[in-house]
Scaffold this motif. Sequence first.
Motif, PDB file in Angstrom:
ATOM      1  N   LEU A 101       7.760   8.156   4.258  1.00 21.57           N
ATOM      2  CA  LEU A 101       6.415   8.561   3.865  1.00 21.57           C
ATOM      3  C   LEU A 101       6.006   9.927   4.415  1.00 21.57           C
ATOM      4  CD1 LEU A 101       3.805   8.004   2.383  1.00 21.57           C
ATOM      5  CD2 LEU A 101       3.030   6.635   4.338  1.00 21.57           C
ATOM      6  N   PRO A 102       6.218  10.232   5.711  1.00 23.38           N
ATOM      7  CA  PRO A 102       5.842  11.575   6.198  1.00 23.38           C
ATOM      8  C   PRO A 102       6.556  12.701   5.447  1.00 23.38           C
ATOM      9  CG  PRO A 102       6.256  10.084   8.045  1.00 23.38           C
ATOM     10  CD  PRO A 102       6.719   9.368   6.806  1.00 23.38           C
ATOM     11  N   ASN A 103       7.829  12.488   5.080  1.00 28.91           N
ATOM     12  CA  ASN A 103       8.576  13.517   4.346  1.00 28.91           C
ATOM     13  C   ASN A 103       8.007  13.717   2.947  1.00 28.91           C
ATOM     14  OD1 ASN A 103      10.367  13.761   6.543  1.00 28.91           O
ATOM     15  ND2 ASN A 103      11.651  12.093   5.763  1.00 28.91           N
ATOM     16  N   TRP A 156       2.948   1.794  10.710  1.00 30.88           N
ATOM     17  CA  TRP A 156       3.428   2.113   9.368  1.00 30.88           C
ATOM     18  C   TRP A 156       2.716   3.325   8.767  1.00 30.88           C
ATOM     19  CZ3 TRP A 156      -0.482   1.351   5.674  1.00 30.88           C
ATOM     20  CH2 TRP A 156      -1.583   0.593   6.121  1.00 30.88           C
ATOM     21  N   LEU A 157       1.618   3.760   9.379  1.00 26.43           N
ATOM     22  CA  LEU A 157       0.924   4.962   8.914  1.00 26.43           C
ATOM     23  C   LEU A 157       1.469   6.190   9.635  1.00 26.43           C
ATOM     24  CD1 LEU A 157      -2.890   4.049   8.643  1.00 26.43           C
ATOM     25  CD2 LEU A 157      -1.293   4.560   6.785  1.00 26.43           C
ATOM     26  N   PRO A 158       1.606   7.305   8.954  1.00 26.22           N
ATOM     27  CA  PRO A 158       2.085   8.519   9.626  1.00 26.22           C
ATOM     28  C   PRO A 158       1.147   8.922  10.766  1.00 26.22           C
ATOM     29  CG  PRO A 158       2.107   8.805   7.242  1.00 26.22           C
ATOM     30  CD  PRO A 158       1.389   7.528   7.502  1.00 26.22           C
ATOM     31  N   THR A 159       1.722   9.372  11.862  1.00 27.01           N
ATOM     32  CA  THR A 159       0.899   9.830  12.990  1.00 27.01           C
ATOM     33  C   THR A 159       0.414  11.255  12.763  1.00 27.01           C
ATOM     34  OG1 THR A 159       2.906  10.533  14.158  1.00 27.01           O
ATOM     35  CG2 THR A 159       2.047   8.316  14.638  1.00 27.01           C
ATOM     36  N   ALA A 216       0.836  -1.206   0.000  1.00 26.70           N
ATOM     37  CA  ALA A 216       0.000   0.000   0.000  1.00 26.70           C
ATOM     38  C   ALA A 216       0.873   1.260   0.000  1.00 26.70           C
ATOM     39  CB  ALA A 216      -0.926  -0.005   1.210  1.00 26.70           C
ATOM     40  N   VAL A 217       1.896   1.280   0.863  1.00 26.70           N
ATOM     41  CA  VAL A 217       2.780   2.451   0.939  1.00 26.70           C
ATOM     42  C   VAL A 217       3.584   2.587  -0.350  1.00 26.70           C
ATOM     43  CG1 VAL A 217       4.687   3.515   2.203  1.00 26.70           C
ATOM     44  CG2 VAL A 217       2.878   2.328   3.453  1.00 26.70           C
ATOM     45  N   ARG A 218       4.010   1.458  -0.914  1.00 23.01           N
ATOM     46  CA  ARG A 218       4.773   1.514  -2.165  1.00 23.01           C
ATOM     47  C   ARG A 218       3.893   2.054  -3.300  1.00 23.01           C
ATOM     48  NH1 ARG A 218       9.545  -0.312  -3.052  1.00 23.01           N
ATOM     49  NH2 ARG A 218       9.487  -1.538  -1.127  1.00 23.01           N
TER      50      ARG A 218
END
Length: 323
Positions: free
Chosen positions: A117-119, A148-151, A88-90
């Motif tokens: 991912l956050p960046n 794995w999800l950004p906070t 999913a992130v990819r």
Amino acid sequence: LSRRQAYIPRTETLAQLNRIAAQARHNAASPGTPTNAPNGMVVVSPSGNGKSALVAYWIEQFRRRNPGAFVVEHYLGIGTEHGDQAEAVRHLAMELHERGYISGDIPESNDELYAELPNWLAAIHGEPLIILLDGLNQVSPHGHNLAWLPTHLPPNVVMIATTSDPNMAQILTDRGWESLQLEPLLPDERQAVIVRFLGESYKSLNARQLRRIGEEDHCAHPLFLRTFLEELRMFGHHEELDQQIDWYLSANDTHELFQRMLQRMEGDFGEHLIRRVMSLLWCSRRGLSESELADMTQGAQLQLASLVASLDYHLINRDGLLT
């Protein structure tokens, strides 16, 4: 398409999704004065209650109203026993790369993916991004903590996720996400679904039959109702329709209804072919094409095509692969 067919939207539910998307658009247009409202929303309800149909319908409407909008959809668990959160992130990273927000290569390491991912999201400017993750509960077990999800999400980024797991929903609401709870269908909503769905196949019920189905408690569950209507749509003996309605509605739950559906299909296509096709689809990791199914089952192409068509609502077709 099958998930959106005959979908009856609830105005207040769509309004909440529209509101959070409009918030991202406002924040993208006015970065100096962002709103303080949450920009994460989790849609939570038991499996089969219409979460996927809701977000599929809404995202299609959103795209129509906002052509060219930056939207990334990912449906977890399609083609695998468990959804892969790294996949999913990819997928999201590839969309960002194509949009020009990632200049270098996408990391191969999952840990690097999660860390970057956050960046990457923070680099998005001048436009909103709507991220849709359907089926969070289907991620692999070590992904259930959602680390794995950004906070934190930038003001112009909105993330909408669906799950049937209340613990996962709690993790997200603890981060400040809004929660959207889907309720069972009301009798008048059930009847509207029945009329619209059967009408698309130029079929209808009399008032007594419509009331009988609409008042059945099992039909408050969208998956039960849709599966039941699929069976009615394919039934061709009008004089036996009442008995058929009674037989399907006497099922104790959705699982038993599926057993009756399979029993009917075994009568139409043969027990051997049904067992073979279902077993192959179940054990395939990424899905199978119709031609691969035909080779493996040694069945007639026309018969197999008819079988696949009758399973349309229950299968996912991703780039020609059925799962």
